[in-house]
Design an enzyme around this catalytic site. Structure first.
Site, mmCIF file in Angstrom:
data_model
loop_
_atom_site.group_PDB
_atom_site.id
_atom_site.type_symbol
_atom_site.label_atom_id
_atom_site.label_comp_id
_atom_site.label_asym_id
_atom_site.label_seq_id
_atom_site.Cartn_x
_atom_site.Cartn_y
_atom_site.Cartn_z
ATOM 1 C CG HIS A 19 -1.832 -1.199 1.357
ATOM 2 N ND1 HIS A 19 -3.168 -1.300 0.756
ATOM 3 C CD2 HIS A 19 -1.472 -2.319 2.011
ATOM 4 C CE1 HIS A 19 -3.773 -2.239 1.090
ATOM 5 N NE2 HIS A 19 -2.981 -3.256 1.833
ATOM 6 C CG HIS A 67 -4.515 8.867 4.420
ATOM 7 N ND1 HIS A 67 -5.524 8.037 4.847
ATOM 8 C CD2 HIS A 67 -3.940 8.257 3.350
ATOM 9 C CE1 HIS A 67 -5.275 7.000 3.682
ATOM 10 N NE2 HIS A 67 -4.323 6.940 3.182
ATOM 11 N NE ARG A 102 -5.189 9.683 0.772
ATOM 12 C CZ ARG A 102 -4.174 10.730 1.118
ATOM 13 N NH1 ARG A 102 -4.226 11.534 1.858
ATOM 14 N NH2 ARG A 102 -3.054 10.291 0.670
ATOM 15 C CG ASP A 141 -11.157 2.500 2.716
ATOM 16 O OD1 ASP A 141 -11.901 1.670 3.585
ATOM 17 O OD2 ASP A 141 -10.403 3.335 3.196
ATOM 18 C CD GLU A 204 -5.875 -7.174 7.384
ATOM 19 O OE1 GLU A 204 -6.657 -6.563 6.416
ATOM 20 O OE2 GLU A 204 -4.999 -6.787 7.772
ATOM 21 C CG ASP A 286 -0.140 -5.147 4.541
ATOM 22 O OD1 ASP A 286 -0.816 -4.604 3.517
ATOM 23 O OD2 ASP A 286 -0.693 -5.469 5.700
HETATM 24 C C1 6MZ Z 1 -6.510 -3.549 5.099
HETATM 25 C C2 6MZ Z 1 -4.955 -1.856 4.689
HETATM 26 C C3 6MZ Z 1 -4.063 -2.601 5.416
HETATM 27 O O1 6MZ Z 1 -4.493 3.381 -0.049
HETATM 28 O O2 6MZ Z 1 -3.770 5.184 1.101
HETATM 29 N N1 6MZ Z 1 -4.390 -0.830 4.047
HETATM 30 N N2 6MZ Z 1 -6.055 -2.283 4.512
HETATM 31 N N3 6MZ Z 1 -5.599 -4.401 5.854
HETATM 32 C C4 6MZ Z 1 -4.243 -3.789 6.199
HETATM 33 N N4 6MZ Z 1 -3.601 -4.521 6.793
HETATM 34 C C5 6MZ Z 1 -2.808 -3.892 8.155
HETATM 35 N N5 6MZ Z 1 -2.774 -1.653 5.274
HETATM 36 C C6 6MZ Z 1 -3.149 -0.728 4.465
HETATM 37 O O3 6MZ Z 1 -2.543 3.455 1.743
HETATM 38 C C7 6MZ Z 1 -3.202 3.221 3.037
HETATM 39 C C8 6MZ Z 1 -4.407 2.336 2.981
HETATM 40 O O4 6MZ Z 1 -4.400 1.033 2.548
HETATM 41 C C9 6MZ Z 1 -5.134 0.059 3.135
HETATM 42 C C10 6MZ Z 1 -6.118 1.101 4.196
HETATM 43 O O5 6MZ Z 1 -7.217 1.457 3.321
HETATM 44 C C11 6MZ Z 1 -4.957 2.207 4.338
HETATM 45 O O6 6MZ Z 1 -5.863 3.409 4.563
HETATM 46 P P1 6MZ Z 1 -3.002 3.928 0.461
HETATM 47 O O7 6MZ Z 1 -2.185 4.378 -0.205
#
Ligand code: 6MZ
Length: 346
Positions: A19, A67, A102, A141, A204, A286
């Protein structure tokens, strides 16, 4: 020869579950917080200290704060550019970054300028000599509505065209304790209709009903985490059998799961079960920033915990090429790169 830091770094790697906003290094974060005049002694609020556990709630509080730091297109450009360089330095040869479009009224950033900025940074990195191929997955999301999800799919279709195929798929992520994955099935089907791949966070935490419904109705191309698919840890035998029969690859994020305490200890990680039955698994970070890890570190943890040899780590990395969302030409290119490098490092 045993597996050590040097080997894990030298190993060519594929990263399929990263992410963007969770992957920001400490030094990039420091630059951004300095620019905003945020005092950096806030660090524990933005990333976990190494080997410190918390909860999923803690992680999601951090994303909210991150964010706030990345609330404008300059910051989004910088994090994308820096994260790609970080992975390239760690010998990742193929990266699928994922991010949630976003908008931020405070800076007039819109979802469109957000996605265009991420694509521009990817494009600029491609013109450097970095030896990394980068693709993008747009994330839905699960706290948002189906309409938002459908808008994300539309953006993915439009910008796949405009970016010459840099966008390859759709993700479902967000706090697994919020929302319901089944609500987004029409968006997943729309994505599939347009030839986009699906990498969905499923199980998860224990959620057998939505997991089985989504699996059966859309059959994702990869599953993020898949922590609780097995019958004895919150899934059920239909889910487990479906994932096995359909050979759906699992994106394994060990440090993330241990840190958020969705898995109790590396020894108990579900990777072992799936790896031992020969199921497709790919090692991922992750959120390498939030969880203070790297992909080399994740390979090292897998080797140390489950006594994997250099050859076995090599196979894990090599087989991950099969699960990428790019075309066969890219797969062939990566496979030959891996074979060239093999003699030098294994
Ligand atoms: C679920 C996760 C996550 O999209 O703003 N995100 N969603 N489970 C997880 N495990 C820990 N880790 C990250 O990156 C941040 C976003 O990624 C998702 C969440 O929606 C988080 O706000 P971006 O680049």
């Amino acid at each position: 020869m045993s597996v050590n830091d040097e080997f894990c770094r030298a190993l060519p790697k594929v990263e399929l579950h990263a992410h963007l906003n969770g992957s920001i290094s400490e030094s990039t974060m420091k630059t951004l917080t300095d620019m905003k005049g945020i005092k950096y002694d806030n660090k524990p609020q933005l990333m976990f200290e190494k080997d410190r556990n918390g909860t999923l709630e803690d992680a999601f509080r951090m994303f909210k704060m991150i964010h706030e730091v990345t609330d404008n297109t300059d910051a989004v450009y910088k994090i994308t550019f820096d994260v790609i360089h970080d992975f390239a330095k760690d010998n990742v040869k193929y990266l699928e970054l994922r991010t949630t479009p976003r908008s931020e009224p405070s800076s007039s950033m819109t979802k469109t300028t957000y996605v265009e900025t991420v694509l521009k940074a990817i494009n600029d990195c491609a013109s450097e000599d970095l030896d990394i191929i980068v693709r993008l997955i747009l994330a839905i999301d699960r706290r948002h509505t189906l309409d938002v999800a459908l808008e994300t799919v539309q953006m993915a279709v439009k910008y796949r065209e405009k970016s010459n195929g840099v966008i390859v798929g759709i993700d479902l992520s967000g706090d697994p304790k919020k929302g319901t994955a089944t609500d987004f099935i029409p968006a997943f089907k729309e994505a599939q209709k347009h030839g986009l791949k699906l990498a969905l966070h499923l199980a998860e935490i224990p959620a057998p009903n939505e997991t089985l419904d989504v699996l059966k109705q859309v059959k994702p191309d990869r599953i993020g985490h898949g922590t609780c698919l097995q019958q004895d840890i919150g899934g059920n035998k239909h889910i487990e059998q479906f994932v096995i029969d359909k050979k759906i690859p699992l994106e394994i994020c060990m440090t993330s799961n241990i840190t958020t305490m969705t898995v109790e200890g590396f020894d108990n990680h579900h990777f072992k079960y799936w790896y031992d039955i020969g199921h497709p698994c790919t090692i991922c970070t992750d959120d390498k920033g939030v969880f203070t890890t790297s992909i080399s570190e994740e390979y090292k943890i897998a080797a140390r915990t489950f006594e994997l040899s250099r050859e076995e780590l090599w196979e894990l990395s090599y087989n991950s090429i099969n699960y990428i969302f790019s075309n066969n030409d890219t797969k062939t290119l990566l496979q030959s790169k891996w074979k060239d490098l093999k003699t030098k490092i294994v």
